[in-house]
Design a protein around this motif. Structure first.
Motif, PDB file in Angstrom:
ATOM      1  N   UNK A  88       0.817  -1.188  -0.030  1.00  0.00           N
ATOM      2  CA  UNK A  88      -0.092   0.052  -0.057  1.00  0.00           C
ATOM      3  C   UNK A  88       0.984   1.237   0.092  1.00  0.00           C
ATOM      4  N   UNK A  89       1.936   1.125   0.891  1.00  0.00           N
ATOM      5  CA  UNK A  89       2.940   2.227   0.883  1.00  0.00           C
ATOM      6  C   UNK A  89       3.418   2.485  -0.607  1.00  0.00           C
ATOM      7  N   UNK A  90       4.120   1.554  -0.972  1.00  0.00           N
ATOM      8  CA  UNK A  90       4.666   1.614  -2.489  1.00  0.00           C
ATOM      9  C   UNK A  90       3.853   2.215  -3.460  1.00  0.00           C
ATOM     10  N   UNK A  91       2.454   1.798  -3.517  1.00  0.00           N
ATOM     11  CA  UNK A  91       1.534   2.220  -4.470  1.00  0.00           C
ATOM     12  C   UNK A  91       1.317   3.605  -4.538  1.00  0.00           C
ATOM     13  N   UNK A  92       1.514   4.250  -3.149  1.00  0.00           N
ATOM     14  CA  UNK A  92       1.134   5.404  -2.954  1.00  0.00           C
ATOM     15  C   UNK A  92       2.582   6.526  -2.969  1.00  0.00           C
ATOM     16  N   UNK A  93       3.677   5.915  -3.097  1.00  0.00           N
ATOM     17  CA  UNK A  93       4.818   6.617  -2.918  1.00  0.00           C
ATOM     18  C   UNK A  93       5.020   7.499  -4.044  1.00  0.00           C
ATOM     19  N   UNK A  94       4.843   6.914  -5.024  1.00  0.00           N
ATOM     20  CA  UNK A  94       4.949   7.835  -6.244  1.00  0.00           C
ATOM     21  C   UNK A  94       4.121   9.278  -6.521  1.00  0.00           C
ATOM     22  N   UNK A  95       3.164   9.251  -5.727  1.00  0.00           N
ATOM     23  CA  UNK A  95       2.105  10.388  -5.863  1.00  0.00           C
ATOM     24  C   UNK A  95       2.634  11.593  -4.996  1.00  0.00           C
ATOM     25  N   UNK A  96       3.725  11.203  -4.159  1.00  0.00           N
ATOM     26  CA  UNK A  96       4.069  12.588  -3.670  1.00  0.00           C
ATOM     27  C   UNK A  96       3.220  12.918  -2.219  1.00  0.00           C
ATOM     28  N   UNK A 101      -1.217  11.871   1.837  1.00  0.00           N
ATOM     29  CA  UNK A 101      -2.338  12.082   2.022  1.00  0.00           C
ATOM     30  C   UNK A 101      -3.267  10.938   2.197  1.00  0.00           C
ATOM     31  N   UNK A 102      -3.061  10.172   0.992  1.00  0.00           N
ATOM     32  CA  UNK A 102      -4.212   9.247   0.537  1.00  0.00           C
ATOM     33  C   UNK A 102      -3.868   7.774   1.603  1.00  0.00           C
ATOM     34  N   UNK A 103      -2.563   7.767   1.890  1.00  0.00           N
ATOM     35  CA  UNK A 103      -2.031   6.645   2.571  1.00  0.00           C
ATOM     36  C   UNK A 103      -2.561   6.784   4.067  1.00  0.00           C
ATOM     37  N   UNK A 104      -2.323   7.940   4.408  1.00  0.00           N
ATOM     38  CA  UNK A 104      -2.897   8.371   5.652  1.00  0.00           C
ATOM     39  C   UNK A 104      -4.218   7.936   6.088  1.00  0.00           C
ATOM     40  N   UNK A 105      -5.054   8.747   5.167  1.00  0.00           N
ATOM     41  CA  UNK A 105      -6.565   8.352   5.298  1.00  0.00           C
ATOM     42  C   UNK A 105      -6.787   7.017   5.343  1.00  0.00           C
ATOM     43  N   UNK A 106      -6.114   6.053   4.710  1.00  0.00           N
ATOM     44  CA  UNK A 106      -6.557   4.521   4.767  1.00  0.00           C
ATOM     45  C   UNK A 106      -5.975   3.980   6.256  1.00  0.00           C
ATOM     46  N   UNK A 441      -3.430   7.076  13.805  1.00  0.00           N
ATOM     47  CA  UNK A 441      -4.206   6.785  14.908  1.00  0.00           C
ATOM     48  C   UNK A 441      -5.539   7.592  14.715  1.00  0.00           C
ATOM     49  N   UNK A 442      -6.114   8.030  15.715  1.00  0.00           N
ATOM     50  CA  UNK A 442      -7.470   8.610  15.548  1.00  0.00           C
ATOM     51  C   UNK A 442      -6.981  10.255  15.562  1.00  0.00           C
ATOM     52  N   UNK A 443      -7.559  11.031  14.422  1.00  0.00           N
ATOM     53  CA  UNK A 443      -7.060  12.226  14.400  1.00  0.00           C
ATOM     54  C   UNK A 443      -7.180  13.159  15.469  1.00  0.00           C
ATOM     55  N   UNK A 444      -8.426  13.179  16.152  1.00  0.00           N
ATOM     56  CA  UNK A 444      -9.033  13.812  17.431  1.00  0.00           C
ATOM     57  C   UNK A 444      -8.649  12.893  18.675  1.00  0.00           C
ATOM     58  N   UNK A 445      -8.042  11.851  18.574  1.00  0.00           N
ATOM     59  CA  UNK A 445      -7.966  10.653  19.905  1.00  0.00           C
ATOM     60  C   UNK A 445      -6.756  10.118  19.895  1.00  0.00           C
ATOM     61  N   UNK A 446      -6.671   8.922  20.408  1.00  0.00           N
ATOM     62  CA  UNK A 446      -5.485   8.084  20.515  1.00  0.00           C
ATOM     63  C   UNK A 446      -4.648   8.159  19.297  1.00  0.00           C
ATOM     64  N   UNK A 447      -3.323   8.799  19.369  1.00  0.00           N
ATOM     65  CA  UNK A 447      -2.593   8.756  18.301  1.00  0.00           C
ATOM     66  C   UNK A 447      -0.983   8.838  18.670  1.00  0.00           C
ATOM     67  N   UNK A 448      -0.189   8.399  17.720  1.00  0.00           N
ATOM     68  CA  UNK A 448       1.367   8.838  17.625  1.00  0.00           C
ATOM     69  C   UNK A 448       2.067   9.234  16.575  1.00  0.00           C
ATOM     70  N   UNK A 449       2.856   9.809  16.812  1.00  0.00           N
ATOM     71  CA  UNK A 449       3.686   9.982  15.505  1.00  0.00           C
ATOM     72  C   UNK A 449       4.629   8.738  15.227  1.00  0.00           C
ATOM     73  N   UNK A 450       4.761   8.061  14.168  1.00  0.00           N
ATOM     74  CA  UNK A 450       5.356   6.819  13.858  1.00  0.00           C
ATOM     75  C   UNK A 450       5.956   7.014  12.424  1.00  0.00           C
ATOM     76  N   UNK A 451       7.037   5.828  12.280  1.00  0.00           N
ATOM     77  CA  UNK A 451       7.552   5.810  11.294  1.00  0.00           C
ATOM     78  C   UNK A 451       7.363   4.171  10.882  1.00  0.00           C
ATOM     79  N   UNK A 452       6.794   4.160   9.441  1.00  0.00           N
ATOM     80  CA  UNK A 452       6.508   2.669   9.185  1.00  0.00           C
ATOM     81  C   UNK A 452       6.976   2.095   7.818  1.00  0.00           C
TER      82      UNK A 452
END
Length: 512
Positions: A88-96, A101-106, A441-452
């Motif tokens: 999923x990440x590789x499919x979206x990486x070419x779109x800058x 934003x699309x990957x984060x939404x999913x 995570x949840x945009x207005x709830x439980x979340x963390x900055x992460x690297x995946x």
């Protein structure tokens, strides 16, 4: 220097790292009631963000920074693992940026749904482990924690139907998840220094939970033998791998039942009552008293991101190329299960000293110690160079830090517990490559900055190939550091998810 008559004099040093640069400068030159109100509003927002960045057990009972605190817990532990994210990440990486934003939404749609189910089912999200989750269902007087965890797991697997067909620039992709549940007793400890604290879970029960997930299969809930014994008359099961049971989901919606409890992550709102300078300063100090303990559990580079982006309450996602390091810390974490009553503090204090020194070695070289997480043996320490702060020589910085960490581990004198003094060792892996850096995570709830991403997973697998006190690096890292560091080729290895052998090298030391 502030004039001696400034109303900010007593709290200025506490505000330096908790205000955005522009607000800090503005209130510095104009400490008027209007500016102090802006400071109050910012700190109130930051307090909510930090509350959402920490597990409920920590945010509801936060120790003073630098104070080592521990407690035994009983209950059921759940680990999840997500399959399909790398594609999923590789499919979206070419779109800058649009792809990010699309990957984060999913991703956030997935995480938000899973977190809500866990919370409504009686559990608490302990942490995000990459693209996976680690949750705890505490034991209650009803002794139904394992039942709650299983019901949560079944609900989560049913909710994965929303991610069976994800449209991407590379076609339709799918996410799948496996879940492992184990029940037992473990130690939670808050360790570190006033500058940087960490919340850790120690004991073989945590490792058994991780092992249960690792031995599961996609789209199923896998139980350890101990968890199975607690609920064997309440569900139907199939045999999994040796020693494990897969829950059969043949329940109707009515049989699965309603959610156990209402979500509990609620925080009282701070209301501004006094608008004079003295009253505003008192209320700002009250906010600082609640913020500073929570802030000490957030790595400084991430805290700075949160401070500067508090008004938007959003950190923009990005495709990055970090240098990633995993350190498997062995010897101390496993010691708690042997500890006699009263000896736990020896383990917690020793782990705290080790964590403080390792974090200092990373920070001194411009890196970020993200967290202490959980492994099939020992504890994993996850470290990034190049995210969120990039340097031209991040691989060299990581190599320097790895050598320093190995020296720190070798110098540790572990405590004697139950008459045993363990050997303390480490395994280290370093790799660099494409990754996805975002607030998940949840945009207005439980979340963390992460690297995946695959780079993170590959680094962990390189670490697993290391022997005692050995540092294994990828070919990319070896090439990047070869002018300053000595590395030895070790041939090729086969890693999970790789179709060809991957050349690996041992980092021996600095050429200096």
């Amino acid at each position: 220097m502030l004039p001696s008559s400034s109303p900010l004099l007593s709290i200025e040093n506490r505000l330096r790292n908790l205000l955005p640069a522009d607000l800090y400068a503005s209130v510095w030159v104009d400490p008027s009631p209007a500016m102090l109100e802006r400071v109050f509003e910012h700190l109130r927002t930051l307090q909510r963000i930090l509350h959402n960045y920490t597990a409920r057990l920590l945010s509801e009972s936060t120790p003073q920074p630098g104070q080592v605190h521990y407690i035994w817990q009983r209950g059921s532990l759940m680990f999840t693992d997500l399959a399909g994210f790398t594609r999923l990440m590789e499919a979206n990486a070419s779109q800058g940026r649009a792809g990010a934003a699309s990957l984060l939404k999913v991703l956030n749609s997935y995480f938000a749904e899973m977190i809500e189910i866990i919370s409504k089912s009686g559990g608490d999200l302990v942490e995000f482990t990459g693209d996976a989750l680690f949750a705890f269902f505490p034991e209650t007087d009803r002794k139904n924690d394992t039942l709650q965890a299983i019901r949560s797991g079944l609900r989560m697997q049913r909710a994965m139907k929303h991610f069976f067909a994800i449209e991407t620039p590379a076609g339709t992709l799918q996410l799948q998840m496996r879940i492992g549940i184990h029940t037992g007793r473990f130690l939670t400890a808050d360790i570190g220094t006033p500058r940087r604290m960490e919340h850790v879970l120690l004991g073989t029960a945590v490792q058994q939970a991780k092992l249960t997930e690792a031995n599961g299969i996609n789209e199923r809930v896998n139980l350890s033998q101990r968890a199975y014994e607690k609920v064997k008359d309440q569900f139907r099961f199939e045999d999994g791998k040796a020693g494990y049971k897969l829950v059969t989901d043949d329940l109707t919606d009515e049989e699965l039942g309603e959610y156990e409890i209402v979500p509990r992550r609620r925080q009282a709102s701070n209301v501004l009552f006094e608008r004079g300078v003295a009253g505003l300063l008192n209320q700002i100090e009250e906010l600082l008293n609640s913020i500073e303990p929570l802030a000490s559990f957030i790595p400084a580079p991430i805290l700075n991101l949160l401070v500067e982006s508090a008004a938007e309450r959003h950190i923009p996602p990005d495709f990055a190329e970090p240098t990633v390091m995993f350190v498997n810390f062995l010897g101390l974490p496993e010691l708690v299960d042997r500890a006699l009553p009263g000896e736990e503090i020896k383990v917690a204090n020793s782990f705290s000293r080790a964590f403080a020194l390792i974090n200092a070695a990373v920070e001194a070289r411009g890196g970020l110690l993200k967290k202490v997480t959980y492994h099939l043996s020992g504890s994993d320490i996850v470290i990034y160079f190049g995210v969120p702060t990039t340097h031209t020589n991040d691989p060299q910085r990581a190599a320097q830090a790895a050598l320093a960490i190995r020296d720190i581990v070798r110098a540790i004198k572990p405590p004697t517990v139950a008459g045993i003094q363990p050997e303390v060792t480490c395994q280290i892996g370093i790799h660099m490559g494409a990754a996805f850096a975002a607030e998940i995570g949840e945009p207005r709830g439980r979340r963390e900055f992460n690297v995946l991403g695959d780079t993170v997973n590959t680094t962990a697998r390189l670490m697993n190939k290391a022997s005692k006190d050995q540092i294994i690096v990828s070919e990319r890292i070896s090439t990047a550091i070869c002018s300053q560091f000595e590395t030895l080729p070790l041939g090729g290895v086969t890693l999970k998810g790789k179709s060809t052998e991957m050349p690996i090298f041992e980092l021996v030391g600095s050429k200096d």
